[in-house]
Scaffold this active site. Structure first.
Site, PDB file in Angstrom:
ATOM      1  CB  CYS A 171       6.985 -28.861 -43.870  1.00  8.28           C
ATOM      2  SG  CYS A 171       6.011 -28.527 -42.389  1.00  8.28           S
ATOM      3  CG  HIS A 311       9.414 -34.112 -44.942  1.00  4.12           C
ATOM      4  ND1 HIS A 311       9.784 -32.794 -45.215  1.00  4.12           N
ATOM      5  CD2 HIS A 311       8.162 -34.139 -44.179  1.00  4.12           C
ATOM      6  CE1 HIS A 311       9.032 -32.104 -44.509  1.00  4.12           C
ATOM      7  NE2 HIS A 311       8.195 -32.791 -43.820  1.00  4.12           N
ATOM      8  CD  GLU A 322      10.299 -39.003 -46.172  1.00  3.39           C
ATOM      9  OE1 GLU A 322      11.081 -38.546 -47.063  1.00  3.39           O
ATOM     10  OE2 GLU A 322      10.351 -38.720 -44.881  1.00  3.39           O
ATOM     11  CE  LYS A 343      12.293 -31.731 -41.964  1.00  4.32           C
ATOM     12  NZ  LYS A 343      12.561 -31.939 -43.238  1.00  4.32           N
ATOM     13  CG  HIS A 348      10.403 -29.101 -39.615  1.00  6.85           C
ATOM     14  ND1 HIS A 348      10.614 -28.528 -40.696  1.00  6.85           N
ATOM     15  CD2 HIS A 348       9.317 -30.187 -39.969  1.00  6.85           C
ATOM     16  CE1 HIS A 348       9.845 -28.729 -41.570  1.00  6.85           C
ATOM     17  NE2 HIS A 348       8.937 -29.677 -41.287  1.00  6.85           N
ATOM     18  CG  PHE A 406       1.098 -29.650 -41.365  1.00  4.22           C
ATOM     19  CD1 PHE A 406       1.609 -30.838 -41.063  1.00  4.22           C
ATOM     20  CD2 PHE A 406       0.958 -28.767 -40.183  1.00  4.22           C
ATOM     21  CE1 PHE A 406       2.047 -31.341 -39.966  1.00  4.22           C
ATOM     22  CE2 PHE A 406       1.284 -29.284 -39.051  1.00  4.22           C
ATOM     23  CZ  PHE A 406       1.894 -30.704 -38.920  1.00  4.22           C
TER      24      PHE A 406
END
Length: 422
Positions: A171, A311, A322, A343, A348, A406
């Site tokens: 990602c 993110h 985060e 997002k 995403h 990931f």
């Protein structure tokens, strides 16, 4: 100085072109308008059969006809994700006013990434083989089904003869591609790099696979409310398709051709959690280090930052971590800096996410408008300004864009207002 704070800058790198295809629109202006309006691009999936799937929502590209942009013969050989990459690259090159001459071509590189690659073509080929036999598989499949297909096709499209590279960091891919492209220009191996990311993994296999890993939101009855970054009621991310591409140039090259500069890509930091295959480091220590690396690379400090493009995936662990990272990096200033996750509106876009989010940060710098985080009704951290529901006006000179993937991939970009040297 430590390795994390030492800067190796050998020149400035600027953004001169931007191109985006997203669930909010088929161009960057359309996408930006949707972001400022707080409009969700998430809906019930229509391109695949979903009745037997646990997740039936996503961010599809709506109204996209590849033959409106590409010759039919060329479009037919490509996976849908590669078509999106070419359309975004075309827009970015037009926006930059860049003419690829025979003299320039060897000095123009491509860094184009994807988290999943041409999965639609792979799924279709497997189904054709199983249902109709070997002769039903396209003769183009082998040559066009690898993860580097978009990078190769962009090079072919414009006749680019610098290096053509595909990078994959899950990602974080889009941000990684921009950061590594910046390094290439600084090292002097290219004057121009077309960089970005793309993915279109809206297949039954991908949707079901991500759902079975418990990564996706299951708000099937309220798709526009499914992606809820930093909200207590979040239950997973929303799979989407998209492409984001920028034209990066050395300051010298942009000046030599009189290019209009949108912003400077000033810093990049990259680290790895080495903690878990999907879960982030619980305290976000490597992600914090990536942010400090990026700021040091830009010759800036946390005190200089005016906006954080988060993110913000809407997964329980990512968003909690985060928020910790933001508080740790910015300290007492954390609560005064707007932090938003687009997002919440786009879903995403995997490999495209970081590139589109960097472009969003550039636009915030240019316009003084910070897009919202929609669906953030009950924030887990009530002290941070997640720009809930509606865009906010802020003067932004310096923006940070976070990407965490990931596998523990962390990539942080720093963008700032362009102020040419005298």
């Amino acid at each position: 100085m430590t390795a994390d704070t030492r800067s190796h800058r050998s020149g400035r790198v600027v953004v001169t072109g931007r191109g985006v295809v997203s669930p909010l629109g088929l161009s960057w202006p359309e996408t930006w308008a949707g972001l400022l309006d707080g409009r969700s691009g998430v809906a019930r999936l229509t391109g695949i059969e979903t009745e037997d799937l646990p997740v039936r929502i996503g961010g599809e590209i709506k109204g996209f006809d590849p033959e409106a942009y590409l010759p039919r013969k060329i479009a037919r050989r490509m996976d849908r994700s590669v078509q999106l990459a070419l359309v975004a690259a075309d827009e970015a090159v037009r926006d930059a006013g860049l003419e690829i001459t025979p003299e320039l071509a060897p000095r123009v590189a491509v860094v184009m990434g994807s988290a999943s690659g041409p999965t639609r073509s792979s799924v279709a080929a497997q189904e054709a083989l199983a249902q109709r036999g070997p002769r039903a598989v396209s003769p183009f499949f082998f040559a066009t089904s690898s993860v580097d297909a978009a990078a190769g096709e962009v090079s072919l499209r414009f006749g680019l003869q610098g290096s053509s590279t595909c990078m994959t960091t899950a990602c974080a891919t889009g941000s990684t591609c921009l950061g590594e492209a910046m390094r290439m220009i600084r090292l002097g191996v290219a004057d121009v790099v077309i960089a970005g990311g793309v993915d279109d993994s809206i297949t039954r296999l991908d949707i079901n696979g991500a759902a079975m890993s418990q990564a996706l939101s299951r708000r099937n009855d309220e798709p526009e409310k499914a992606c809820r970054p930093f909200d207590r009621a979040r239950d997973g991310f929303v799979m989407s398709a998209g492409a984001g591409v920028v034209v990066l140039e050395s300051e010298e090259h942009a000046r030599s051709r009189g290019a209009a500069v949108h912003a400077e890509l000033a810093g990049y930091g990259a680290t790895t959690d080495a903690y878990h295959v999907t879960a982030p480091h619980p305290d976000g220590l490597p992600a914090q280090r990536a942010a400090h690396q990026a700021l040091a690379d830009a010759g800036l400090t946390p005190a200089d930052v005016d906006y954080v493009n988060a993110h913000g995936t809407s997964t329980p662990k990512n968003d909690t971590t985060e928020a910790k990272v933001i508080r740790s990096v910015f300290g007492d200033r954390a609560e005064s800096i707007p932090v938003s996750s687009i997002k919440s509106m786009t879903g995403h876009m995997l490999g495209a996410a970081g590139a589109v989010e960097a472009i969003t940060a550039v636009e915030a710098i240019k316009t003084g408008q910070v897009p919202p985080t929609i669906n953030c009704d009950d924030p887990e951290d009530r002290g941070l300004n997640f720009v809930p529901h509606k865009a906010q006006t802020h003067e932004v000179d310096v923006a940070v864009s976070n990407s965490f993937g990931f596998g523990g991939h962390n990539a942080v970009l720093v963008l700032r207002r362009w102020r040419p040297a005298p």
